[in-house]
Design an enzyme around this catalytic site. Structure first.
Site, PDB file in Angstrom:
ATOM      1  N   ALA A 111       3.980   1.574  -0.854  1.00 26.52           N
ATOM      2  CA  ALA A 111       4.735   1.678  -2.117  1.00 26.52           C
ATOM      3  C   ALA A 111       3.834   2.208  -3.223  1.00 26.52           C
ATOM      4  O   ALA A 111       4.243   3.058  -4.032  1.00 26.52           O
ATOM      5  CB  ALA A 111       5.303   0.313  -2.493  1.00 26.52           C
ATOM      6  N   TYR A 159       0.849  -1.199   0.000  1.00 30.14           N
ATOM      7  CA  TYR A 159       0.000   0.000   0.000  1.00 30.14           C
ATOM      8  C   TYR A 159       0.884   1.249   0.000  1.00 30.14           C
ATOM      9  O   TYR A 159       0.705   2.157  -0.814  1.00 30.14           O
ATOM     10  CB  TYR A 159      -0.916  -0.018   1.226  1.00 30.14           C
ATOM     11  CG  TYR A 159      -1.909   1.118   1.276  1.00 30.14           C
ATOM     12  CD1 TYR A 159      -3.134   1.023   0.630  1.00 30.14           C
ATOM     13  CD2 TYR A 159      -1.615   2.291   1.976  1.00 30.14           C
ATOM     14  CE1 TYR A 159      -4.049   2.070   0.678  1.00 30.14           C
ATOM     15  CE2 TYR A 159      -2.523   3.338   2.028  1.00 30.14           C
ATOM     16  CZ  TYR A 159      -3.746   3.227   1.380  1.00 30.14           C
ATOM     17  OH  TYR A 159      -4.641   4.266   1.427  1.00 30.14           O
ATOM     18  N   LYS A 176       1.309   4.170  -2.992  1.00 33.17           N
ATOM     19  CA  LYS A 176       0.965   5.581  -2.797  1.00 33.17           C
ATOM     20  C   LYS A 176       2.176   6.489  -3.035  1.00 33.17           C
ATOM     21  O   LYS A 176       2.033   7.588  -3.590  1.00 33.17           O
ATOM     22  CB  LYS A 176       0.389   5.784  -1.394  1.00 33.17           C
ATOM     23  CG  LYS A 176      -0.930   5.026  -1.160  1.00 33.17           C
ATOM     24  CD  LYS A 176      -1.991   5.392  -2.194  1.00 33.17           C
ATOM     25  CE  LYS A 176      -3.362   4.836  -1.875  1.00 33.17           C
ATOM     26  NZ  LYS A 176      -4.388   5.208  -2.855  1.00 33.17           N
TER      27      LYS A 176
HETATM   28  N1  LIG Z   1      -9.915   5.995   4.302  1.00 34.97           N
HETATM   29  C1  LIG Z   1      -8.685   6.425   4.568  1.00 34.97           C
HETATM   30  O1  LIG Z   1      -8.309   6.585   5.748  1.00 34.97           O
HETATM   31  C2  LIG Z   1      -7.734   6.752   3.452  1.00 34.97           C
HETATM   32  C3  LIG Z   1      -6.514   7.361   3.786  1.00 34.97           C
HETATM   33  C4  LIG Z   1      -5.609   7.661   2.779  1.00 34.97           C
HETATM   34  C5  LIG Z   1      -5.929   7.355   1.459  1.00 34.97           C
HETATM   35  N2  LIG Z   1      -7.099   6.767   1.171  1.00 34.97           N
HETATM   36  C6  LIG Z   1      -7.362   6.456  -0.240  1.00 34.97           C
HETATM   37  O2  LIG Z   1      -8.610   6.988  -0.617  1.00 34.97           O
HETATM   38  C7  LIG Z   1      -9.160   6.203  -1.667  1.00 34.97           C
HETATM   39  C8  LIG Z   1     -10.587   5.813  -1.319  1.00 34.97           C
HETATM   40  O3  LIG Z   1     -10.548   4.958  -0.182  1.00 34.97           O
HETATM   41  P1  LIG Z   1     -11.780   4.757   0.810  1.00 34.97           P
HETATM   42  O4  LIG Z   1     -11.255   4.918   2.176  1.00 34.97           O
HETATM   43  O5  LIG Z   1     -12.924   5.558   0.357  1.00 34.97           O
HETATM   44  O6  LIG Z   1     -12.036   3.190   0.591  1.00 34.97           O
HETATM   45  P2  LIG Z   1     -13.360   2.392   0.263  1.00 34.97           P
HETATM   46  O7  LIG Z   1     -12.974   0.940   0.292  1.00 34.97           O
HETATM   47  O8  LIG Z   1     -14.477   2.835   1.153  1.00 34.97           O
HETATM   48  O9  LIG Z   1     -13.711   2.838  -1.242  1.00 34.97           O
HETATM   49  C9  LIG Z   1     -12.935   2.437  -2.341  1.00 34.97           C
HETATM   50  C10 LIG Z   1     -13.842   2.219  -3.532  1.00 34.97           C
HETATM   51  O10 LIG Z   1     -13.028   1.772  -4.634  1.00 34.97           O
HETATM   52  C11 LIG Z   1     -13.708   0.721  -5.294  1.00 34.97           C
HETATM   53  N3  LIG Z   1     -12.784  -0.131  -6.036  1.00 34.97           N
HETATM   54  C12 LIG Z   1     -11.943  -1.078  -5.532  1.00 34.97           C
HETATM   55  N4  LIG Z   1     -11.292  -1.681  -6.519  1.00 34.97           N
HETATM   56  C13 LIG Z   1     -11.711  -1.107  -7.687  1.00 34.97           C
HETATM   57  C14 LIG Z   1     -11.386  -1.309  -9.048  1.00 34.97           C
HETATM   58  N5  LIG Z   1     -10.518  -2.271  -9.429  1.00 34.97           N
HETATM   59  N6  LIG Z   1     -12.004  -0.556  -9.978  1.00 34.97           N
HETATM   60  C15 LIG Z   1     -12.918   0.405  -9.597  1.00 34.97           C
HETATM   61  N7  LIG Z   1     -13.267   0.625  -8.328  1.00 34.97           N
HETATM   62  C16 LIG Z   1     -12.668  -0.127  -7.377  1.00 34.97           C
HETATM   63  C17 LIG Z   1     -14.418  -0.019  -4.175  1.00 34.97           C
HETATM   64  O11 LIG Z   1     -15.480  -0.851  -4.674  1.00 34.97           O
HETATM   65  C18 LIG Z   1     -14.892   1.116  -3.292  1.00 34.97           C
HETATM   66  O12 LIG Z   1     -16.175   1.576  -3.652  1.00 34.97           O
HETATM   67  C19 LIG Z   1      -8.222   5.008  -1.854  1.00 34.97           C
HETATM   68  O13 LIG Z   1      -7.328   5.272  -2.916  1.00 34.97           O
HETATM   69  C20 LIG Z   1      -7.473   4.970  -0.546  1.00 34.97           C
HETATM   70  O14 LIG Z   1      -6.225   4.349  -0.655  1.00 34.97           O
HETATM   71  C21 LIG Z   1      -8.028   6.454   2.119  1.00 34.97           C
END
Ligand SMILES: NC(=O)c1ccc[n+]([C@@H]2O[C@H](COP(=O)([O-])OP(=O)(O)OC[C@H]3O[C@@H](n4cnc5c(N)ncnc54)[C@H](O)[C@@H]3O)[C@@H](O)[C@H]2O)c1
Length: 270
Positions: A170, A168, A172
Site C-alpha cells: 500500500a 508495504y 509503494k
Molecule cells: N531491496 C529490495 O529488493 C527493494 C525492492 C523494491 C524497493 N526497495 C526500496 O528501496 C529502498 C531502499 O531499500 P533497501 O533494500 O536498500 O533497504 P535497507 O534496509 O538496506 O536500507 C534502507 C535504509 O533506510 C534507512 N532508514 C530506515 N528508516 C529510516 C528513517 N525513518 N529515516 C531515515 N532513514 C531510514 C535504514 O537505516 C537503511 O539504511 C526502500 O524504499 C525499499 O522499500 C527495495
C-alpha cells in the site's frame, strides 16, 4: 555541434539529497552519484551506517555530507533541510529512498502498530522530505524528485508465505500516486517527479525481519519462488538501478515526469 553524452548526463555541480543512504540501495546511489561529480548529502537514522557510507565514498576519491535525519519526523526533516541548505546553496535532486518492511504477515494478522510504523517511514517520509525540499526548488525553478517505490505497489505476490505484507504494498502504490500528483502540480515550475519501482534486489537489509524469523527452508523457498517468477531468473543487484538514477538525476530526463519505471528483470512484463 550536437551534444555529447557527458553534456546530457552531466552530474557535476548537482546537489543530490539521498535518504536512507546509510546502507543498501541508498548507499550505492550516493556512491555512484558522488563518484560522478555530484555534491551528495546522505540522510539516515543509522549513524554508523552513514559513517561507513562516507568512508566508502572517500575511498572512491570523492566526498559527501552525512546527517542523521528521521524522514518520518517533520521536525527532524525541517532541521535537516536547513542544515542541507547551509552545506549546498540548492538541492537539485531529492531521492526518497528510505524505507522499511515490517514482519510479513497477512492482513488479518497485521498489527496497527506495524501498519503505522511502515506508513510513517515509507509514505509520510516521502511526503515530508518532498514538502520541505520543494520551496527551494520552486525558488530556483528546477528540481528532480525520485521516489523509490516497488513492483509490490504494482501487483500482489503471495507465494504461499508472506513476503512483505500489505502495508508495504500500500505504501509503494501510494508513493506512485503521490509521484503523479506532484509531477502534475509542479511541472510549470520545471520540477519533475518520477518513481523507480525495483523488483527483488539482493545485498540490502530490507526483509531482515522476515529472514530472521523464517527457517532456512522457507528462506530458500522464497528465494527460488522469486527467481523462477523473474524472467531474468535472478535477483537484481544495486548497480542494475544506476543507469536510471543517472538519467533521472541529470538533465537527460528534463522532459520526463510523473512516470513509474519498473526495474525488475521482467517481473511486470509477465
Ligand atoms: N531491496 C529490495 O529488493 C527493494 C525492492 C523494491 C524497493 N526497495 C526500496 O528501496 C529502498 C531502499 O531499500 P533497501 O533494500 O536498500 O533497504 P535497507 O534496509 O538496506 O536500507 C534502507 C535504509 O533506510 C534507512 N532508514 C530506515 N528508516 C529510516 C528513517 N525513518 N529515516 C531515515 N532513514 C531510514 C535504514 O537505516 C537503511 O539504511 C526502500 O524504499 C525499499 O522499500 C527495495
Amino acid at each position: 555541434m550536437s551534444k555529447s553524452i557527458n553534456d546530457i548526463f552531466r552530474l557535476q555541480g548537482k546537489a543530490v539529497l539521498v535518504t536512507g543512504a546509510g546502507g543498501g540501495l541508498g548507499r550505492e546511489f550516493a556512491r555512484a552519484l558522488s563518484g560522478n561529480g555530484a555534491d551528495v548529502i546522505c540522510w539516515d537514522i543509522d549513524d554508523k551506517g552513514l559513517d561507513e557510507t562516507r568512508k566508502l565514498i572517500q575511498e572512491d576519491g570523492a566526498d559527501a555530507a552525512v546527517d542523521i535525519v528521521d524522514v518520518g519526523d517533520e521536525e527532524s526533516v525541517k532541521a535537516g533541510i536547513l542544515r542541507a541548505h547551509r552545506a549546498v546553496s540548492r538541492i537539485d535532486v531529492l531521492i526518497n529512498n528510505a524505507g522499511i518492511s515490517t514482519r510479513p504477515v497477512r492482513v488479518h494478522e497485521l498489527s496497527f502498530v506495524d501498519w503505522e510504523r511502515l506508513i510513517r517511514v515509507n509514505l509520510t517520509g516521502t511526503f515530508l522530505c518532498s514538502k520541505h525540499a520543494l520551496p527551494a526548488m520552486i525558488k530556483f525553478k528546477a528540481g528532480s524528485i525520485i521516489n523509490i517505490s516497488s513492483i509490490l505497489g504494482l501487483s500482489g505476490f503471495y507465494p504461499g508465505q508472506s513476503v512483505v505484507g500489505a502495508a508495504y504494498s500500500a505504501s509503494k502504490a501510494a508513493t506512485d500516486g503521490f509521484t503523479r500528483q506532484l509531477a502534475a502540480e509542479y511541472a510549470r515550475e520545471n520540477i519533475r517527479c518520477n518513481s523507480i519501482a525495483p523488483g527483488f534486489f539482493s545485498g540490502t537489509d530490507l526483509g531482515r525481519e522476515r529472514r530472521a524469523a523464517a527457517s532456512p527452508e522457507s528462506n530458500e523457498a522464497f528465494r527460488s519462488s522469486v527467481q523462477s517468477r523473474t524472467p531474468f531468473n535472478r535477483f537484481g543487484t544495486p548497480d542494475d538501478l544506476l543507469g536510471l538514477i543517472f538519467y533521472l538525476a541529470s538533465d537527460a530526463s528534463k522532459y520526463t515526469t510523473g512516470q513509474t519505471f519498473a526495474i525488475d528483470g521482467g517481473w511486470t512484463a509477465t
